[in-house]
Design a protein around this motif. Structure first.
Motif, PDB file in Angstrom:
ATOM      1  N   TYR A 195      49.083 -45.275 -58.724  1.00 28.29           N
ATOM      2  CA  TYR A 195      49.645 -44.458 -57.655  1.00 28.29           C
ATOM      3  C   TYR A 195      50.802 -43.619 -58.173  1.00 28.29           C
ATOM      4  O   TYR A 195      51.512 -44.016 -59.092  1.00 28.29           O
ATOM      5  CB  TYR A 195      50.178 -45.369 -56.522  1.00 28.29           C
TER       6      TYR A 195
ATOM      7  N   PHE B 107      54.094 -40.936 -50.430  1.00 31.76           N
ATOM      8  CA  PHE B 107      52.862 -41.135 -51.186  1.00 31.76           C
ATOM      9  C   PHE B 107      52.289 -39.788 -51.624  1.00 31.76           C
ATOM     10  O   PHE B 107      52.246 -38.825 -50.854  1.00 31.76           O
ATOM     11  CB  PHE B 107      51.851 -41.876 -50.320  1.00 31.76           C
TER      12      PHE B 107
ATOM     13  N   GLU C 258      42.560 -41.457 -52.942  1.00 27.66           N
ATOM     14  CA  GLU C 258      43.235 -40.981 -51.741  1.00 27.66           C
ATOM     15  C   GLU C 258      44.363 -40.039 -52.166  1.00 27.66           C
ATOM     16  O   GLU C 258      44.947 -40.224 -53.236  1.00 27.66           O
ATOM     17  CB  GLU C 258      43.826 -42.165 -50.962  1.00 27.66           C
TER      18      GLU C 258
ATOM     19  N   LEU D  44      52.414 -53.562 -54.545  1.00 29.78           N
ATOM     20  CA  LEU D  44      52.672 -52.516 -55.531  1.00 29.78           C
ATOM     21  C   LEU D  44      53.809 -52.907 -56.465  1.00 29.78           C
ATOM     22  O   LEU D  44      54.837 -53.420 -56.020  1.00 29.78           O
ATOM     23  CB  LEU D  44      53.063 -51.224 -54.814  1.00 29.78           C
TER      24      LEU D  44
ATOM     25  N   TYR E 288      54.117 -41.706 -56.285  1.00 28.84           N
ATOM     26  CA  TYR E 288      54.939 -41.416 -55.116  1.00 28.84           C
ATOM     27  C   TYR E 288      56.071 -40.508 -55.577  1.00 28.84           C
ATOM     28  O   TYR E 288      56.386 -40.441 -56.770  1.00 28.84           O
ATOM     29  CB  TYR E 288      55.574 -42.701 -54.559  1.00 28.84           C
TER      30      TYR E 288
ATOM     31  N   PHE F  45      57.708 -41.642 -58.806  1.00 22.27           N
ATOM     32  CA  PHE F  45      57.492 -43.049 -59.115  1.00 22.27           C
ATOM     33  C   PHE F  45      56.009 -43.326 -59.319  1.00 22.27           C
ATOM     34  O   PHE F  45      55.176 -42.938 -58.502  1.00 22.27           O
ATOM     35  CB  PHE F  45      57.993 -43.946 -57.975  1.00 22.27           C
TER      36      PHE F  45
ATOM     37  N   PRO G 277      42.568 -53.192 -53.187  1.00 19.13           N
ATOM     38  CA  PRO G 277      43.736 -53.223 -52.283  1.00 19.13           C
ATOM     39  C   PRO G 277      43.588 -54.229 -51.155  1.00 19.13           C
ATOM     40  O   PRO G 277      43.518 -53.883 -50.014  1.00 19.13           O
ATOM     41  CB  PRO G 277      43.803 -51.783 -51.762  1.00 19.13           C
ATOM     42  N   SER G 278      43.544 -55.502 -51.491  1.00 20.16           N
ATOM     43  CA  SER G 278      43.435 -56.535 -50.461  1.00 20.16           C
ATOM     44  C   SER G 278      44.810 -56.896 -49.944  1.00 20.16           C
ATOM     45  O   SER G 278      45.818 -56.406 -50.430  1.00 20.16           O
ATOM     46  CB  SER G 278      42.775 -57.776 -51.059  1.00 20.16           C
TER      47      SER G 278
END
Lengths: 116, 111
Positions: free
Chosen positions: A33, A45, A56, A105, A35, A91, A99-100
């Motif tokens: 990811y 995000f 995403e 993170l 951010y 970041f 992603p459960s």
């Protein structure tokens, strides 16, 4: 404790220049990811990445931005032609697998980008 | 996305317990409650998360109201190092990690 490593810690660039921010996620993590946080504002995000694809992205992540995992360890964020408003802390973060509910993170310390 | 409401700031004395509240009246049944914090000039750091039951870990405790419309992060003994912005975030269990950080609560710890 395993860490997410980001370089550079601070980059100063001229408006219109291309910038690449680099991240080394934790070695067994699979989801990555980016951010960003503009000074004094909230953490936002940008994009998530899994299996060499964007999974995403937010409205902020327009055509000026791209992400890549060029090898087995690095995860990069490229800003093609920087604008003044791109000045922010960026970041990188990662999670081990799907992603459960159990996953959380892990963030890096950030790269500060200053666009002049 | 379901929204959270937190006080802008709180103050605590060192070595005292701190209770950081979060309201999330529109929470849905599959939303996890996550807490992250951000120390000055650092990236966000995971603190704790839960779904329905109270949770404890080495950093903190999370107390979740029976109706799940509010929760409280408890730091049992605040230290100067706990001075940070604390974010209460709802994360649907079937979604990714595009977390909505909001403004959080800025915690000041005084000696």
């Amino acid at each position: 404790e395993p860490e997410v490593t980001q370089t550079p810690s601070h980059q100063v660039t001229q408006m219109g220049q291309e910038v690449i921010l680099r991240c080394v996620p934790i070695s067994n993590h699979l989801y990555f990811y980016w951010y960003r946080q503009i000074l004094g504002q909230k953490v936002e995000f940008l994009v998530s990445f899994y299996n060499n694809e964007i999974s995403e992205k937010s409205e902020i992540f327009d055509d000026q931005f791209s992400v890549e995992r060029p090898d087995g360890s690095n995860f990069t964020l490229k800003i093609r032609s920087t604008k003044l408003e791109d000045s922010a802390m960026y970041f990188c973060a990662s999670i081990p697998d799907s992603p459960s509910g159990a996953n959380v993170l892990t963030f890096g310390a950030g790269s500060r980008l200053t666009v002049l | 996305d379901a929204k959270t409401t937190q006080p802008n700031s709180m103050e605590s004395n060192e070595e005292e317990p701190v209770h950081l509240p979060c309201n999330h009246s529109t929470i849905s049944g599959t939303d996890y409650i996550h807490w992250y914090r951000q120390l000055p000039s650092q990236g966000p750091e995971y603190v704790i998360h839960g779904l329905t039951s109270n949770v404890n870990n080495r950093m903190a405790s999370l107390a979740i109201a029976e109706d799940r419309k509010s929760s409280t992060l408890i730091l049992h003994r605040a230290t100067l190092r706990d001075a940070a912005v604390y974010y209460c975030i709802l994360r649907p269990s079937n979604s990714g990690y595009a977390l909505n950080f909001g403004k959080g609560t800025s915690l000041l710890v005084t000696p």
